[in-house]
Design a protein around this motif. Structure first.
Motif, PDB file in Angstrom:
ATOM      1  N   TRP A   1       0.862  -1.177   0.000  1.00  0.00           N
ATOM      2  CA  TRP A   1       0.000   0.000   0.000  1.00  0.00           C
ATOM      3  C   TRP A   1       0.893   1.219   0.000  1.00  0.00           C
ATOM      4  CZ3 TRP A   1      -2.303  -3.704   3.697  1.00  0.00           C
ATOM      5  CH2 TRP A   1      -3.480  -4.279   3.191  1.00  0.00           C
ATOM      6  N   GLY A   2       0.492   2.256  -0.717  1.00  0.00           N
ATOM      7  CA  GLY A   2       1.321   3.436  -0.837  1.00  0.00           C
ATOM      8  C   GLY A   2       2.092   3.417  -2.139  1.00  0.00           C
ATOM      9  N   ALA A   3       2.670   4.577  -2.445  1.00  0.00           N
ATOM     10  CA  ALA A   3       3.387   4.730  -3.716  1.00  0.00           C
ATOM     11  C   ALA A   3       4.627   3.846  -3.750  1.00  0.00           C
ATOM     12  CB  ALA A   3       3.771   6.190  -3.915  1.00  0.00           C
ATOM     13  N   CYS A   4       4.984   3.385  -4.933  1.00  0.00           N
ATOM     14  CA  CYS A   4       6.199   2.590  -5.097  1.00  0.00           C
ATOM     15  C   CYS A   4       7.069   3.137  -6.217  1.00  0.00           C
ATOM     16  CB  CYS A   4       5.863   1.130  -5.362  1.00  0.00           C
ATOM     17  SG  CYS A   4       4.966   0.863  -6.883  1.00  0.00           S
ATOM     18  N   ASN A   5       6.560   4.093  -6.974  1.00  0.00           N
ATOM     19  CA  ASN A   5       7.343   4.732  -8.036  1.00  0.00           C
ATOM     20  C   ASN A   5       7.928   3.704  -9.009  1.00  0.00           C
ATOM     21  OD1 ASN A   5       6.911   7.364  -7.009  1.00  0.00           O
ATOM     22  ND2 ASN A   5       8.506   6.991  -5.479  1.00  0.00           N
ATOM     23  N   TYR A   6       7.143   2.669  -9.292  1.00  0.00           N
ATOM     24  CA  TYR A   6       7.530   1.639 -10.267  1.00  0.00           C
ATOM     25  C   TYR A   6       8.823   0.949  -9.875  1.00  0.00           C
ATOM     26  CZ  TYR A   6       4.251   4.682 -12.528  1.00  0.00           C
ATOM     27  OH  TYR A   6       3.156   5.456 -12.784  1.00  0.00           O
ATOM     28  N   SER A   7       9.029   0.838  -8.542  1.00  0.00           N
ATOM     29  CA  SER A   7      10.256   0.244  -8.052  1.00  0.00           C
ATOM     30  C   SER A   7      10.269  -1.269  -8.238  1.00  0.00           C
ATOM     31  CB  SER A   7      10.447   0.571  -6.572  1.00  0.00           C
ATOM     32  OG  SER A   7      11.589  -0.085  -6.072  1.00  0.00           O
ATOM     33  N   LEU A   8      11.449  -1.790  -8.546  1.00  0.00           N
ATOM     34  CA  LEU A   8      11.658  -3.233  -8.617  1.00  0.00           C
ATOM     35  C   LEU A   8      12.618  -3.688  -7.521  1.00  0.00           C
ATOM     36  CD1 LEU A   8      11.827  -3.726 -12.495  1.00  0.00           C
ATOM     37  CD2 LEU A   8      10.008  -4.431 -10.938  1.00  0.00           C
ATOM     38  N   ARG A   9      12.670  -2.919  -6.454  1.00  0.00           N
ATOM     39  CA  ARG A   9      13.511  -3.297  -5.326  1.00  0.00           C
ATOM     40  C   ARG A   9      12.719  -4.149  -4.337  1.00  0.00           C
ATOM     41  NH1 ARG A   9      15.822   1.768  -2.550  1.00  0.00           N
ATOM     42  NH2 ARG A   9      13.712   2.504  -2.928  1.00  0.00           N
ATOM     43  N   VAL A  10      13.337  -5.190  -3.857  1.00  0.00           N
ATOM     44  CA  VAL A  10      12.687  -6.113  -2.925  1.00  0.00           C
ATOM     45  C   VAL A  10      12.202  -5.380  -1.678  1.00  0.00           C
ATOM     46  CG1 VAL A  10      13.104  -8.079  -1.394  1.00  0.00           C
ATOM     47  CG2 VAL A  10      13.943  -8.127  -3.746  1.00  0.00           C
ATOM     48  N   SER A  11      13.009  -4.447  -1.183  1.00  0.00           N
ATOM     49  CA  SER A  11      12.724  -3.795   0.094  1.00  0.00           C
ATOM     50  C   SER A  11      11.467  -2.926   0.060  1.00  0.00           C
ATOM     51  CB  SER A  11      13.916  -2.937   0.519  1.00  0.00           C
ATOM     52  OG  SER A  11      14.187  -1.943  -0.460  1.00  0.00           O
ATOM     53  N   VAL A  12      10.994  -2.575  -1.102  1.00  0.00           N
ATOM     54  CA  VAL A  12       9.835  -1.687  -1.225  1.00  0.00           C
ATOM     55  C   VAL A  12       8.528  -2.417  -0.899  1.00  0.00           C
ATOM     56  CG1 VAL A  12       8.453  -0.424  -2.939  1.00  0.00           C
ATOM     57  CG2 VAL A  12      10.944  -0.113  -2.840  1.00  0.00           C
ATOM     58  N   TYR A  13       8.484  -3.697  -1.087  1.00  0.00           N
ATOM     59  CA  TYR A  13       7.231  -4.455  -0.999  1.00  0.00           C
ATOM     60  C   TYR A  13       7.103  -5.165   0.343  1.00  0.00           C
ATOM     61  CZ  TYR A  13       6.959  -3.230  -5.842  1.00  0.00           C
ATOM     62  OH  TYR A  13       6.901  -2.499  -6.998  1.00  0.00           O
ATOM     63  N   ASN A  14       5.894  -5.057   0.912  1.00  0.00           N
ATOM     64  CA  ASN A  14       5.647  -5.565   2.255  1.00  0.00           C
ATOM     65  C   ASN A  14       5.045  -6.967   2.294  1.00  0.00           C
ATOM     66  OD1 ASN A  14       4.472  -2.382   2.243  1.00  0.00           O
ATOM     67  ND2 ASN A  14       6.177  -2.855   3.613  1.00  0.00           N
ATOM     68  N   TYR A  15       4.359  -7.317   1.220  1.00  0.00           N
ATOM     69  CA  TYR A  15       3.625  -8.572   1.227  1.00  0.00           C
ATOM     70  C   TYR A  15       4.075  -9.437   0.049  1.00  0.00           C
ATOM     71  CZ  TYR A  15       0.728  -6.033   4.488  1.00  0.00           C
ATOM     72  OH  TYR A  15       0.288  -5.317   5.566  1.00  0.00           O
ATOM     73  N   TRP A  16       4.204 -10.732   0.339  1.00  0.00           N
ATOM     74  CA  TRP A  16       4.746 -11.656  -0.641  1.00  0.00           C
ATOM     75  C   TRP A  16       3.924 -12.939  -0.695  1.00  0.00           C
ATOM     76  CZ3 TRP A  16       9.037 -10.461  -3.600  1.00  0.00           C
ATOM     77  CH2 TRP A  16       9.706  -9.282  -3.231  1.00  0.00           C
ATOM     78  N   GLY A  17       3.858 -13.511  -1.892  1.00  0.00           N
ATOM     79  CA  GLY A  17       3.248 -14.818  -2.043  1.00  0.00           C
ATOM     80  C   GLY A  17       4.260 -15.913  -1.769  1.00  0.00           C
ATOM     81  N   GLN A  18       3.805 -17.156  -1.924  1.00  0.00           N
ATOM     82  CA  GLN A  18       4.655 -18.292  -1.608  1.00  0.00           C
ATOM     83  C   GLN A  18       5.519 -18.720  -2.794  1.00  0.00           C
ATOM     84  OE1 GLN A  18       1.565 -18.522  -2.571  1.00  0.00           O
ATOM     85  NE2 GLN A  18       1.565 -20.139  -4.115  1.00  0.00           N
ATOM     86  N   GLY A  19       5.209 -18.224  -3.967  1.00  0.00           N
ATOM     87  CA  GLY A  19       6.011 -18.507  -5.147  1.00  0.00           C
ATOM     88  C   GLY A  19       5.448 -19.617  -6.009  1.00  0.00           C
ATOM     89  N   THR A  20       5.768 -19.563  -7.295  1.00  0.00           N
ATOM     90  CA  THR A  20       5.403 -20.610  -8.246  1.00  0.00           C
ATOM     91  C   THR A  20       6.604 -20.839  -9.163  1.00  0.00           C
ATOM     92  OG1 THR A  20       3.743 -21.327  -9.866  1.00  0.00           O
ATOM     93  CG2 THR A  20       4.329 -18.991  -9.898  1.00  0.00           C
ATOM     94  N   GLN A  21       6.935 -22.093  -9.383  1.00  0.00           N
ATOM     95  CA  GLN A  21       8.157 -22.433 -10.112  1.00  0.00           C
ATOM     96  C   GLN A  21       7.930 -22.380 -11.620  1.00  0.00           C
ATOM     97  OE1 GLN A  21      11.315 -23.162  -8.942  1.00  0.00           O
ATOM     98  NE2 GLN A  21      11.963 -23.291 -11.086  1.00  0.00           N
ATOM     99  N   VAL A  22       8.879 -21.757 -12.313  1.00  0.00           N
ATOM    100  CA  VAL A  22       8.897 -21.741 -13.774  1.00  0.00           C
ATOM    101  C   VAL A  22      10.208 -22.365 -14.227  1.00  0.00           C
ATOM    102  CG1 VAL A  22       9.021 -20.277 -15.818  1.00  0.00           C
ATOM    103  CG2 VAL A  22       7.414 -19.726 -13.986  1.00  0.00           C
ATOM    104  N   THR A  23      10.113 -23.379 -15.066  1.00  0.00           N
ATOM    105  CA  THR A  23      11.297 -24.059 -15.584  1.00  0.00           C
ATOM    106  C   THR A  23      11.249 -24.053 -17.102  1.00  0.00           C
ATOM    107  OG1 THR A  23      11.375 -25.493 -13.639  1.00  0.00           O
ATOM    108  CG2 THR A  23      12.623 -26.188 -15.575  1.00  0.00           C
ATOM    109  N   VAL A  24      12.297 -23.517 -17.711  1.00  0.00           N
ATOM    110  CA  VAL A  24      12.376 -23.430 -19.158  1.00  0.00           C
ATOM    111  C   VAL A  24      13.546 -24.289 -19.633  1.00  0.00           C
ATOM    112  CG1 VAL A  24      12.522 -21.916 -21.158  1.00  0.00           C
ATOM    113  CG2 VAL A  24      11.485 -21.080 -19.032  1.00  0.00           C
ATOM    114  N   SER A  25      13.265 -25.258 -20.452  1.00  0.00           N
ATOM    115  CA  SER A  25      14.302 -26.152 -20.950  1.00  0.00           C
ATOM    116  C   SER A  25      14.725 -25.759 -22.363  1.00  0.00           C
ATOM    117  CB  SER A  25      13.803 -27.594 -20.932  1.00  0.00           C
ATOM    118  OG  SER A  25      12.632 -27.714 -21.723  1.00  0.00           O
ATOM    119  N   SER A  26      15.973 -26.028 -22.662  1.00  0.00           N
ATOM    120  CA  SER A  26      16.512 -25.648 -23.978  1.00  0.00           C
ATOM    121  C   SER A  26      16.297 -26.743 -25.007  1.00  0.00           C
ATOM    122  CB  SER A  26      18.005 -25.352 -23.856  1.00  0.00           C
ATOM    123  OG  SER A  26      18.687 -26.466 -23.332  1.00  0.00           O
TER     124      SER A  26
END
Length: 125
Positions: free
Chosen positions: A100-125
């Motif tokens: 919540w609040g402005a983030c100025n399009y930041s991609l820094r980890v420290s800016v975000y307070n809430y996180w999901g548990q993650g989903t795995q993406v695997t790309v094979s060559s």
């Protein structure tokens, strides 16, 4: 209680596509900023894409610009990441993040307070 739930990960060959989803449960008001991050084994978590939920403006990491698209469905409180032309180097755990609040399009980890548990993406060559 706030919860972010990702889905849509999987295994795909190089050049393929996947769409990730993140359902946001806030029970109060919607988040102001949401983003996608990823973390490969042995590497730091890095920002992939971010979006201002009120205006829809977004930004991307250079490594995915032109291949990935971040979008939202405000009615369903859901964030998406459409990933096209996937490369083996895109292999990682992908996380949804929000604040919540402005983030100025930041991609820094420290800016975000809430996180999901993650989903795995695997790309094979």
């Amino acid at each position: 209680q706030v919860q972010l739930v990702e889905s849509g990960g999987g295994s795909v060959q190089a050049g393929g596509s996947l769409r990730l989803s993140c359902a946001a449960f806030t029970y109060t008001r919607s988040f102001d900023c949401m983003a996608w991050f990823r973390q490969a084994p042995g590497k730091e978590r890095e920002g992939v894409a971010t979006i201002n939920t009120s205006g829809g403006r977004n930004d991307y990491a250079d490594s995915v610009r032109g291949r990935f698209t971040i979008s939202q469905d405000n009615a369903r409180n859901t964030l998406y990441l459409q990933m096209n032309s996937l490369k083996p180097e895109d292999t990682a755990m992908y996380y949804c993040a929000a604040r919540w609040g402005a983030c100025n399009y930041s991609l820094r980890v420290s800016v975000y307070n809430y996180w999901g548990q993650g989903t795995q993406v695997t790309v094979s060559s």
